[in-house]
Design an enzyme around this catalytic site. Sequence first.
Site, PDB file in Angstrom:
ATOM      1  N   TYR A 294       0.843  -1.196   0.000  1.00 42.50           N
ATOM      2  CA  TYR A 294       0.000   0.000   0.000  1.00 42.50           C
ATOM      3  C   TYR A 294       0.883   1.252   0.000  1.00 42.50           C
ATOM      4  O   TYR A 294       0.604   2.225  -0.712  1.00 42.50           O
ATOM      5  CB  TYR A 294      -0.889  -0.033   1.247  1.00 42.50           C
ATOM      6  CG  TYR A 294      -2.005   0.972   1.244  1.00 42.50           C
ATOM      7  CD1 TYR A 294      -2.984   0.963   0.259  1.00 42.50           C
ATOM      8  CD2 TYR A 294      -2.112   1.927   2.255  1.00 42.50           C
ATOM      9  CE1 TYR A 294      -4.016   1.866   0.280  1.00 42.50           C
ATOM     10  CE2 TYR A 294      -3.148   2.834   2.283  1.00 42.50           C
ATOM     11  CZ  TYR A 294      -4.105   2.803   1.289  1.00 42.50           C
ATOM     12  OH  TYR A 294      -5.124   3.704   1.319  1.00 42.50           O
TER      13      TYR A 294
ATOM     14  N   CYS B 133      -8.462   9.682   1.499  1.00 43.24           N
ATOM     15  CA  CYS B 133      -7.781   8.399   1.301  1.00 43.24           C
ATOM     16  C   CYS B 133      -6.346   8.590   0.844  1.00 43.24           C
ATOM     17  O   CYS B 133      -5.424   8.057   1.442  1.00 43.24           O
ATOM     18  CB  CYS B 133      -8.538   7.542   0.302  1.00 43.24           C
ATOM     19  SG  CYS B 133     -10.118   7.032   0.948  1.00 43.24           S
ATOM     20  N   HIS B 134      -6.157   9.320  -0.225  1.00 50.81           N
ATOM     21  CA  HIS B 134      -4.800   9.441  -0.769  1.00 50.81           C
ATOM     22  C   HIS B 134      -4.432  10.878  -1.076  1.00 50.81           C
ATOM     23  O   HIS B 134      -3.524  11.146  -1.863  1.00 50.81           O
ATOM     24  CB  HIS B 134      -4.643   8.560  -1.999  1.00 50.81           C
ATOM     25  CG  HIS B 134      -5.036   7.141  -1.735  1.00 50.81           C
ATOM     26  ND1 HIS B 134      -6.291   6.670  -2.001  1.00 50.81           N
ATOM     27  CD2 HIS B 134      -4.372   6.119  -1.165  1.00 50.81           C
ATOM     28  CE1 HIS B 134      -6.369   5.397  -1.619  1.00 50.81           C
ATOM     29  NE2 HIS B 134      -5.233   5.048  -1.109  1.00 50.81           N
ATOM     30  N   GLY B 135      -5.174  11.818  -0.486  1.00 57.32           N
ATOM     31  CA  GLY B 135      -4.770  13.217  -0.544  1.00 57.32           C
ATOM     32  C   GLY B 135      -4.943  13.926  -1.876  1.00 57.32           C
ATOM     33  O   GLY B 135      -4.042  14.633  -2.313  1.00 57.32           O
TER      34      GLY B 135
END
Lengths: 420, 169
Positions: A294, B133-135
């Site tokens: 991840y 979540c991932h910016g």
Amino acid sequence: MSDHEYTPTSKAGKWFNDRLPLLTLANHLTDYPTPKNLNYWWTFGGILTFCLITQIVTGLTLAMHYIAHADMAFESVEHIMRDVNYGWLIRYIHANGASMFFLAVYIHIFRSLFYGSYKAPREIIWIIGIIIYLLMMAAAFMGYVLPWGQMSFWGATVITNLFSAIPLVGEGIVTWLWGGYSVDNPTLTRFFTLHYLIPFLILGLVVLHIWALHVPGNNNPVGIDVKKPSKDTVPFHPYIVIKDTFALLMFMIVFAFFVFYTPNILGHADNYIEADPLVTPAHIVPEWYLLPFYAILRSVPDKLLGVIAMLSAILILAALPWLDTSKIRSAVFRPLYKQFYWILVADVLILGYVGAMPAEGLYLLVARVATAYYFLHFLVILPVLGLKEKTLPIPLSITEPILGGTANLATARNKESSIK
Amino acid sequence: MSEKKTNRRDFLFTATYAVGAVGVGATVWPMIDQMNPDASVKALASTEVDVSSLTPGKTITVLWRGKPVFIRRRTEDEIADARSVKLDDLKDPEKDEDRAKNPEWLVMLGVCTHLGCVPLNDKGDYNGWFCPCHGSHYDTSGRIRKGPAPTNMEVPKYEFVNANTIKIG
């Protein structure tokens, strides 16, 4: 397999064995000559078999009470936890069993990396192992979706969306995987089916993994070929059976600790909130065993390249037998490789740590450096090291360094040949 | 090497393989296609939403085809912000005029184009949306400005049925 002929002693046994040679197989498995210097890192194959059987048995029993439907899945899991006799125990064993399975598989994989077990003639064993590992990740991911909590739902959304990175057909594939326009009931039911199927595929591959192992026999800490059977080997039963059993008992203590004392520590509190397609949890993280990959996914600022990097990080392992150019198997005789090995271990642990942290600032920087080093290790360091490294002299047999009892190899060899 | 002559048997083999391949394909296809969205999923095509209670600066989220849709009544500042951005500054260049036909109303899928999380309102470096979540940062027009998402948040097909009702889909 076995090169010696086996004849059962009893008449009935002989009659049966002539028709189906199961007794020959059993005899091969008990007599199977094993290097006598195997250490405890070699006990994880047996431990992993135990983990697989545990997951299958607890999984089957959970499936008797679980309902794979978006409206009922979450409640049925709570029903298992509160109403079903020992349901809490079976579910906690199954949930923590997944973590224990990965703990054992990571030790098993890093054992192979240290002792060069993936090298010729054991490439097929290794590749089957990587396929098992991939299937384990698929099974674990789909299993995590089944309780239909917030992490289940959003984990499923994020992971299935990885396929949308594929140019042109990506969106179509994602819709096909979902069976709709978002993760919903059709997704849940098919994940349940596949989660049920995959362990049996793994079981089949484990048989092939062991079969392929029994052709060349075990690698060993010294990493040299051993004559079988010889004074360098001991029969599998009782020697290895007892050692494996003892290691398994130690492992079960750790397993039981998690199940009985901290059954939720490896999970996320958010997964005790029912799935809500309108609200994403503030901080989505996968289970701990997927964190290094991840971190690699998030360290690349481009969607498609991030997905490619993550998949390559796993698939690169399959090419390892050819990327590592060294003829010497065991790191014991590779002073430089040994150091790079431990740097890789640290690198993977760092990736795991930053994978659990928000992807910003210093964490992101560390993730990028660690990702770059991960690929550097496999694509540059290993191929070059095999050609450049000055390795230590390897012993002629497993017995040699033990009976020799001296650092002087020439003396040891003399002594050994005089004993012969 | 002797030249091998094609004979009747070769033809029969080839014909058999071809028919076999078509047969296998025709058998496998239903197994694959059953996983695509079924008739009942496809039937949920449109949703009508009453937006009369929305004051400027407020957003509501509604569910359409299992996905969240953001309906935002934008303030004058936000509209001015969105319309003043140069197209060269955008990762996925798209005019605000094309995204919000009626400048006061922004209707788009509340799905981050990175990996499908739901971005948060009034957050991020561009005062629009931020995906936790991932910016990924989106501006007041829902366009991607910073982060891993490749494209702007999608504007679905929608229309005003009357002054207070939006029909999505």
